[in-house]
Scaffold this motif. Structure first.
Motif, PDB file in Angstrom:
ATOM      1  N   GLY A  55      25.675  42.387  74.992  1.00 25.90           N
ATOM      2  CA  GLY A  55      25.287  42.919  76.502  1.00 25.90           C
ATOM      3  C   GLY A  55      23.712  43.498  76.769  1.00 25.90           C
ATOM      4  N   SER A  56      22.994  43.008  75.752  1.00 24.03           N
ATOM      5  CA  SER A  56      21.537  43.415  75.775  1.00 24.03           C
ATOM      6  C   SER A  56      20.684  42.367  76.647  1.00 24.03           C
ATOM      7  CB  SER A  56      20.891  43.521  74.450  1.00 24.03           C
ATOM      8  OG  SER A  56      21.340  44.514  73.673  1.00 24.03           O
ATOM      9  N   TRP A  57      19.808  43.067  77.415  1.00 19.86           N
ATOM     10  CA  TRP A  57      18.963  42.321  78.266  1.00 19.86           C
ATOM     11  C   TRP A  57      17.813  41.744  77.747  1.00 19.86           C
ATOM     12  CZ3 TRP A  57      19.328  40.250  83.122  1.00 19.86           C
ATOM     13  CH2 TRP A  57      18.095  39.972  83.776  1.00 19.86           C
ATOM     14  N   SER A  58      17.493  40.408  77.801  1.00 15.52           N
ATOM     15  CA  SER A  58      16.617  39.643  77.024  1.00 15.52           C
ATOM     16  C   SER A  58      15.599  38.788  78.023  1.00 15.52           C
ATOM     17  CB  SER A  58      16.971  38.815  75.953  1.00 15.52           C
ATOM     18  OG  SER A  58      16.000  38.206  75.378  1.00 15.52           O
ATOM     19  N   ARG A  59      14.324  38.886  77.708  1.00 13.37           N
ATOM     20  CA  ARG A  59      13.443  37.907  78.540  1.00 13.37           C
ATOM     21  C   ARG A  59      12.576  37.025  77.370  1.00 13.37           C
ATOM     22  NH1 ARG A  59      10.101  41.490  83.208  1.00 13.37           N
ATOM     23  NH2 ARG A  59      12.280  42.395  84.167  1.00 13.37           N
ATOM     24  N   ARG A  60      12.878  37.013  76.345  1.00 18.48           N
ATOM     25  CA  ARG A  60      12.182  36.293  75.344  1.00 18.48           C
ATOM     26  C   ARG A  60      12.766  34.955  75.191  1.00 18.48           C
ATOM     27  NH1 ARG A  60      12.112  39.217  69.647  1.00 18.48           N
ATOM     28  NH2 ARG A  60      11.170  37.261  69.367  1.00 18.48           N
ATOM     29  N   ILE A  61      12.276  33.854  75.766  1.00 15.98           N
ATOM     30  CA  ILE A  61      12.737  32.514  75.741  1.00 15.98           C
ATOM     31  C   ILE A  61      12.302  31.698  74.355  1.00 15.98           C
ATOM     32  CG2 ILE A  61      12.440  30.328  76.869  1.00 15.98           C
ATOM     33  CD1 ILE A  61      11.508  31.774  79.556  1.00 15.98           C
ATOM     34  N   HIS A  62      13.662  31.221  74.099  1.00 15.66           N
ATOM     35  CA  HIS A  62      13.481  30.517  72.595  1.00 15.66           C
ATOM     36  C   HIS A  62      13.178  29.016  73.098  1.00 15.66           C
ATOM     37  CE1 HIS A  62      15.554  28.059  69.777  1.00 15.66           C
ATOM     38  NE2 HIS A  62      14.765  28.972  68.651  1.00 15.66           N
TER      39      HIS A  62
END
Length: 362
Positions: A55-62
């Motif tokens: 449920g963590s928010w992420s903005r790092r695009i793989h």
């Protein structure tokens, strides 16, 4: 006609409102329309996504890839979406999922080949018409699916929330008659099934009723395990016999009563009146119930006399059958060659049935 920058933006916004009226954070990049299909290229406008595990928010695009889910047809043409889906890196090191793909709320789901609104449309058709009829109807809309797909979509729907019944009906059902039985519970007021129990033990019914203290009436048959389960699980509820078993038991009791007194009914029945011969029809001197002058009786007597004349002349039964054209009917020839008086087949059959009726007990 040349379009200005503002008119292009208004056109794109208008397309987004028409194509995705209830889906937010989706931008339409291009629309290609031909005679067979409508191709829409779109992407998400949200900067990040939530990890489905931690449920963590992420903005790092793989990375990113394209998905082509089918949508609800429009104007008789099939609609195919081209979605640019981004894969994000989970920021929590202890999370078991290192990367995850974003899902557009209300539009896509994991491993889904159809949009959510097309999926709900097919499920609604399946609920109304089931597999084969539902598959035929959606082909009219421009969607080609099999009956198995329609049934799978119906099975994947969540179970509806059923309110606790006030009057519950309890009965048994058989998965294999004589061996495996279960218990079915029905809301008597709404006439809809509520639950199924895997057996018909009193303990299972007790546990089910104990979780629903609002039950006021238990409608059941006279099975002892249902009586024990209802008494222990819902002591506050009144127990009544259901209407079907009352009528069924009454009909069985009436049938047994009539069968026991069948001899009395036969004694009280009036004697049949003697039939008087109709004028113009002479009685058979041999005592046959078929009078002289009846076409079937006369034909039978004539063939009987002919067979006996040919037998007296020394012909065999096979020769008589070839001459009278009754070769396939050997049984008919045997009856006509019998030395007794001739009887039509219908009369002989009725006599046999009468003897069977007289031989019945009682």
């Amino acid at each position: 006609m040349w379009l200005t920058v503002w008119s292009v933006k208004e056109l794109v916004l208008r397309l987004e409102e028409l194509l995705f009226p209830s889906i937010a954070d989706v931008a339409v990049l291009s629309v290609d329309v031909n005679d067979e299909a409508v191709h829409i290229e779109a992407r998400s406008t949200v900067a990040g996504a939530v990890c489905p595990d931690c449920g963590s928010w992420s903005r790092r695009i793989h990375s990113s890839y394209l998905r082509f889910p089918a949508d609800v047809p429009s104007g008789g043409r099939r609609v195919a979406l081209c979605l640019r889906i981004r894969r994000f890196l989970c920021p929590v090191i202890s999370c078991g999922r290192r990367t995850f793909a974003e899902q557009l709320s209300g539009l896509t789901r994991r491993h889904g080949r159809r949009t959510e609104r097309l999926r709900s449309t097919l499920a609604a058709v399946g609920l109304a018409l089931a597999g084969r009829a539902g598959a035929r109807l959606v082909r009219v809309f421009g969607v080609s699916v099999s009956r198995s797909t329609v049934l799978r979509l119906v099975e994947a729907l969540p179970d509806p929330q059923v309110p606790a019944p006030r009057v519950v009906g309890v009965d048994e059902y058989a998965t294999r008659k004589g061996r495996n039985y279960g218990t079915i519970l029905v809301d008597v007021e709404s006439r809809r099934p509520v639950d199924l129990l895997p057996d018909r033990e009193a303990s299972s019914l007790t546990a089910w009723l104990a979780k629903r203290p609002g039950i006021e009436v238990v409608c059941r048959d006279r099975a002892p395990f249902f009586a024990e389960g209802a008494t222990a699980g819902a002591p506050q509820a009144a127990q009544v016999a259901d209407r079907w078993h009352l009528w069924h038991n009454l009909s069985e009791a009436a049938e047994r009563c009539v069968a026991d007194h069948r001899g009395c009914l036969r004694v009280l029945s009036p004697e049949p009146a003697q039939q008087t011969p109709e004028p113009g029809k002479a009685q058979d001197p041999n005592g046959s119930p078929w009078p002289t002058g009846h076409r079937f009786a006369d034909r039978t007597r004539a063939k009987h006399a002919t067979v006996h004349e040919l037998l007296a002349a020394g012909l065999s039964r096979r020769a008589i059958g070839r001459q009278l054209h009754i070769i396939p009917h050997r049984e008919a020839l045997r009856r006509r060659s019998h030395p007794g008086r001739p009887l039509p087949r219908a009369v002989a059959r009725s006599a046999v049935q009468a003897r069977r009726v007289q031989a019945l007990p009682g």
